[in-house]
Design a protein around this motif. Sequence first.
Motif, mmCIF file in Angstrom:
data_model
loop_
_atom_site.group_PDB
_atom_site.id
_atom_site.type_symbol
_atom_site.label_atom_id
_atom_site.label_comp_id
_atom_site.label_asym_id
_atom_site.label_seq_id
_atom_site.Cartn_x
_atom_site.Cartn_y
_atom_site.Cartn_z
ATOM 1 N N ALA A 17 10.069 -1.442 -9.715
ATOM 2 C CA ALA A 17 10.987 -0.301 -9.466
ATOM 3 C C ALA A 17 11.666 0.083 -10.501
ATOM 4 C CB ALA A 17 11.836 -0.878 -8.322
ATOM 5 N N ARG A 18 12.068 -0.623 -11.388
ATOM 6 C CA ARG A 18 12.720 -0.143 -12.641
ATOM 7 C C ARG A 18 11.721 0.549 -13.538
ATOM 8 N NH1 ARG A 18 15.506 -2.017 -9.389
ATOM 9 N NH2 ARG A 18 15.418 0.387 -9.013
ATOM 10 N N CYS A 19 10.563 -0.103 -13.484
ATOM 11 C CA CYS A 19 9.517 0.517 -14.395
ATOM 12 C C CYS A 19 9.091 2.032 -13.838
ATOM 13 C CB CYS A 19 8.266 -0.080 -14.507
ATOM 14 S SG CYS A 19 8.608 -1.483 -15.609
ATOM 15 N N GLU A 20 8.961 2.107 -12.587
ATOM 16 C CA GLU A 20 8.682 3.477 -11.854
ATOM 17 C C GLU A 20 9.862 4.544 -12.318
ATOM 18 O OE1 GLU A 20 6.481 5.200 -9.537
ATOM 19 O OE2 GLU A 20 5.553 4.017 -11.077
ATOM 20 N N GLU A 21 10.999 3.962 -12.107
ATOM 21 C CA GLU A 21 12.072 4.910 -12.359
ATOM 22 C C GLU A 21 12.191 5.431 -13.880
ATOM 23 O OE1 GLU A 21 15.553 2.731 -10.535
ATOM 24 O OE2 GLU A 21 14.809 3.586 -8.558
ATOM 25 N N ASP A 22 11.808 4.242 -14.932
ATOM 26 C CA ASP A 22 11.939 4.715 -16.149
ATOM 27 C C ASP A 22 10.854 5.830 -16.358
ATOM 28 O OD1 ASP A 22 13.691 2.884 -16.732
ATOM 29 O OD2 ASP A 22 12.493 1.517 -17.646
ATOM 30 N N GLY B 166 0.838 -1.169 -0.057
ATOM 31 C CA GLY B 166 0.112 -0.111 0.092
ATOM 32 C C GLY B 166 0.874 1.263 -0.131
ATOM 33 N N LEU B 167 1.985 1.197 0.691
ATOM 34 C CA LEU B 167 2.745 2.273 0.831
ATOM 35 C C LEU B 167 3.445 2.563 -0.489
ATOM 36 C CD1 LEU B 167 4.573 4.712 2.268
ATOM 37 C CD2 LEU B 167 6.127 2.821 2.574
ATOM 38 N N ALA B 168 3.915 1.457 -1.225
ATOM 39 C CA ALA B 168 4.495 1.744 -2.595
ATOM 40 C C ALA B 168 3.484 2.170 -3.448
ATOM 41 C CB ALA B 168 5.053 0.251 -2.893
ATOM 42 N N ARG B 169 2.024 1.639 -3.484
ATOM 43 C CA ARG B 169 1.107 1.995 -4.399
ATOM 44 C C ARG B 169 0.748 3.591 -4.324
ATOM 45 N NH1 ARG B 169 -4.476 1.735 -3.948
ATOM 46 N NH2 ARG B 169 -4.413 0.553 -2.144
ATOM 47 N N ALA B 170 0.889 4.089 -2.753
ATOM 48 C CA ALA B 170 0.705 5.442 -2.609
ATOM 49 C C ALA B 170 1.614 6.371 -3.339
ATOM 50 C CB ALA B 170 0.537 5.763 -1.409
ATOM 51 N N ALA B 171 2.995 5.801 -3.276
ATOM 52 C CA ALA B 171 3.950 6.629 -3.782
ATOM 53 C C ALA B 171 4.222 6.202 -5.402
ATOM 54 C CB ALA B 171 5.223 6.248 -2.987
ATOM 55 N N ALA B 172 3.550 5.399 -5.834
ATOM 56 C CA ALA B 172 3.918 5.214 -7.511
ATOM 57 C C ALA B 172 3.417 6.269 -8.229
ATOM 58 C CB ALA B 172 3.496 3.692 -7.722
ATOM 59 N N HIS B 173 4.201 6.482 -9.345
ATOM 60 C CA HIS B 173 3.582 7.416 -10.259
ATOM 61 C C HIS B 173 3.168 6.749 -11.617
ATOM 62 C CE1 HIS B 173 6.528 10.567 -8.733
ATOM 63 N NE2 HIS B 173 7.520 9.580 -8.696
ATOM 64 N N GLY C 240 10.508 4.132 -6.625
ATOM 65 C CA GLY C 240 11.456 2.961 -6.756
ATOM 66 C C GLY C 240 12.360 2.652 -5.897
ATOM 67 N N ALA C 241 12.627 3.525 -4.988
ATOM 68 C CA ALA C 241 13.234 2.990 -3.516
ATOM 69 C C ALA C 241 12.350 2.114 -2.687
ATOM 70 C CB ALA C 241 14.013 4.288 -3.037
ATOM 71 N N PHE D 73 24.207 -1.580 -16.405
ATOM 72 C CA PHE D 73 24.445 -2.099 -15.175
ATOM 73 C C PHE D 73 25.540 -1.742 -14.287
ATOM 74 C CE2 PHE D 73 21.949 -5.413 -17.273
ATOM 75 C CZ PHE D 73 20.817 -5.708 -16.308
ATOM 76 N N PRO D 74 25.667 -1.517 -12.944
ATOM 77 C CA PRO D 74 24.298 -2.030 -11.997
ATOM 78 C C PRO D 74 23.381 -0.829 -12.091
ATOM 79 C CG PRO D 74 26.127 -1.163 -10.790
ATOM 80 C CD PRO D 74 26.805 -1.068 -12.385
ATOM 81 N N GLU D 75 22.200 -1.430 -11.566
ATOM 82 C CA GLU D 75 21.070 -0.336 -11.633
ATOM 83 C C GLU D 75 20.886 -0.084 -9.884
ATOM 84 O OE1 GLU D 75 17.525 -0.431 -14.056
ATOM 85 O OE2 GLU D 75 18.312 -2.470 -14.648
ATOM 86 N N PHE D 76 21.001 0.982 -9.335
ATOM 87 C CA PHE D 76 21.197 1.310 -8.026
ATOM 88 C C PHE D 76 19.720 1.916 -7.573
ATOM 89 C CE2 PHE D 76 25.539 1.846 -9.143
ATOM 90 C CZ PHE D 76 26.212 0.665 -8.334
ATOM 91 N N PRO D 77 19.253 1.327 -6.637
ATOM 92 C CA PRO D 77 18.059 2.051 -6.093
ATOM 93 C C PRO D 77 18.331 3.508 -5.755
ATOM 94 C CG PRO D 77 18.700 -0.121 -4.793
ATOM 95 C CD PRO D 77 19.842 0.564 -5.565
ATOM 96 N N GLY D 78 17.217 4.197 -5.758
ATOM 97 C CA GLY D 78 17.189 5.453 -5.270
ATOM 98 C C GLY D 78 16.956 6.367 -6.141
ATOM 99 N N ASP D 79 16.711 6.224 -7.621
ATOM 100 C CA ASP D 79 16.641 7.394 -8.710
ATOM 101 C C ASP D 79 15.101 8.094 -8.459
ATOM 102 O OD1 ASP D 79 18.963 6.813 -9.761
ATOM 103 O OD2 ASP D 79 18.156 5.785 -11.199
ATOM 104 N N THR D 80 14.129 7.257 -7.920
ATOM 105 C CA THR D 80 12.989 7.977 -7.290
ATOM 106 C C THR D 80 12.455 7.404 -6.043
ATOM 107 O OG1 THR D 80 11.576 6.166 -8.339
ATOM 108 C CG2 THR D 80 12.274 7.908 -9.882
ATOM 109 N N VAL D 81 11.853 8.122 -5.326
ATOM 110 C CA VAL D 81 11.371 7.608 -3.951
ATOM 111 C C VAL D 81 10.595 6.288 -4.219
ATOM 112 C CG1 VAL D 81 9.655 8.050 -2.044
ATOM 113 C CG2 VAL D 81 11.106 9.944 -3.046
#
Length: 139
Positions: free
Chosen positions: A128-133, A11-18, A85-86, A75-83
Motif C-alpha cells: 500500500a505504501r509503495c502504491e502511494e509512493d 484480485g481487486l487490489a491487483r486490478a486497481a494497482a498502478h 493503497g486504500a 508518521f503516522p501514515e494514513f490510508p487513503g492517499d490513493t484508491v
Amino acid sequence: MLLRELSAWLGLARAAAHSARVQAVLLVLQQDLQQMIEQPVASPAWDLSSFVAERLRWLEQTQETMEQERHARGFPEFPGDTVSGAILDLLSIVARRMGQDLQQERAQAHAAVHEYLERLPALLFTLARCEEDQADPGR
C-alpha cells in the motif's frame, strides 16, 4: 472458503494497482493461495508445510526489499492517499481477520496456512505504501 475470498480481494487490489511491481507481487500471492487450495486435493502427498515455509521466506524477503527501497515518510501514515493503497490497507485488515478466524477454527485449517495469513498483512501494508509512493513520489 476463506482463501478463495482472500484471492478475490487480492484480485481487486491487483486490478486497481498502478505499479506493475505491486501487480506482480499480488499475482504471486494469488498463485500461492491457489496452490494452497488445489494441491492438497489434487495430490494428497504434497507437502503443504514445505511449500508455505518457502513462500514465507519469499514473502518476508519481498517485504524487506520493498521497505528498503521506500523513501522515509513521516508518521503516522494514513490510508487513503490513493484508491489502490486504500484497497491494500483494507485487504491487510481483512487478511489479519481471516488469520484470526482460521486460528479459531484450527481443526479445519493447516497450521502453515495460518502462519502465512499471519505474515501477509505486513507485506500488504508495505505494498500500500509503495502504491502511494508511486502515485505521488513527493508525498
